[in-house]
Design an enzyme around this catalytic site. Sequence first.
Site, PDB file in Angstrom:
ATOM      1  N   ASP A  10      71.116 -20.078  85.246  1.00  0.00           N
ATOM      2  CA  ASP A  10      71.808 -21.357  85.121  1.00  0.00           C
ATOM      3  C   ASP A  10      70.844 -22.290  84.386  1.00  0.00           C
ATOM      4  O   ASP A  10      69.753 -22.584  84.894  1.00  0.00           O
ATOM      5  CB  ASP A  10      72.125 -21.880  86.524  1.00  0.00           C
ATOM      6  CG  ASP A  10      72.723 -23.275  86.536  1.00  0.00           C
ATOM      7  OD1 ASP A  10      72.654 -23.987  85.514  1.00  0.00           O
ATOM      8  OD2 ASP A  10      73.240 -23.665  87.601  1.00  0.00           O
ATOM      9  N   ASP A  34      78.081 -28.146  79.009  1.00  0.00           N
ATOM     10  CA  ASP A  34      78.042 -29.606  78.875  1.00  0.00           C
ATOM     11  C   ASP A  34      78.321 -30.279  80.214  1.00  0.00           C
ATOM     12  O   ASP A  34      77.563 -31.142  80.670  1.00  0.00           O
ATOM     13  CB  ASP A  34      79.066 -30.027  77.816  1.00  0.00           C
ATOM     14  CG  ASP A  34      78.931 -31.476  77.359  1.00  0.00           C
ATOM     15  OD1 ASP A  34      77.882 -32.097  77.611  1.00  0.00           O
ATOM     16  OD2 ASP A  34      79.874 -31.966  76.730  1.00  0.00           O
ATOM     17  N   TYR A 125      84.697 -22.822  72.407  1.00  0.00           N
ATOM     18  CA  TYR A 125      84.795 -22.922  70.947  1.00  0.00           C
ATOM     19  C   TYR A 125      85.000 -21.557  70.284  1.00  0.00           C
ATOM     20  O   TYR A 125      85.160 -21.469  69.079  1.00  0.00           O
ATOM     21  CB  TYR A 125      83.575 -23.629  70.372  1.00  0.00           C
ATOM     22  CG  TYR A 125      83.518 -25.121  70.638  1.00  0.00           C
ATOM     23  CD1 TYR A 125      84.488 -25.778  71.384  1.00  0.00           C
ATOM     24  CD2 TYR A 125      82.487 -25.875  70.134  1.00  0.00           C
ATOM     25  CE1 TYR A 125      84.430 -27.144  71.621  1.00  0.00           C
ATOM     26  CE2 TYR A 125      82.422 -27.254  70.360  1.00  0.00           C
ATOM     27  CZ  TYR A 125      83.397 -27.874  71.108  1.00  0.00           C
ATOM     28  OH  TYR A 125      83.331 -29.223  71.325  1.00  0.00           O
TER      29      TYR A 125
END
Length: 179
Positions: A10, A34, A125
Amino acid sequence: MKRVRVIQEDITKVHVDAIVNAANSSLLGGGGVDGAIHRAGGPAILEDCYAIRRRQGGCPIGEAVLTGAGNLPAKYVIHTVGPVWNGGSKQEDQLLANCYRRSLQLAVRHHVETIAFPNISTGIYHFPKARAARIAVKTIASFLEQDHQLKEVLLVCFDEDSKRICEKFVENPAASEEH
């Protein structure tokens, strides 16, 4: 490449001078990496992002900006905006390479010695993982040939598949994208 290492972790728990955030152009947080960075770092990161927005109106694709790291175990967060995959015809490869290059340049400017990157643009994305890993490794290797300030660059992968793909390119940067 001795100064590049791949780990599965992480990214919000990695102890480095700077972590890179795969941000969106608004810099106001979002999903994936994000959102995790904004949640773990707390409100100080968002406050810094608001200041950047007031100054320059966000962050264009392929560029990078730096904030404090809030509650994260890092000094800085470098926010870079990766391209959305559109089949490769919209300069996605160059824009992704720019994300890594601009982040590294910003790190050096702020005397960073250790930096951790997520897999930029490979989540929502939809940038193909192997293609993105090849671009990341090639761009980082090229940068490190000229820079000796950076002691270690971590490629922090969220899942085993991404880790395996990144390791292949770190071990053999000339490897093909097929896996």
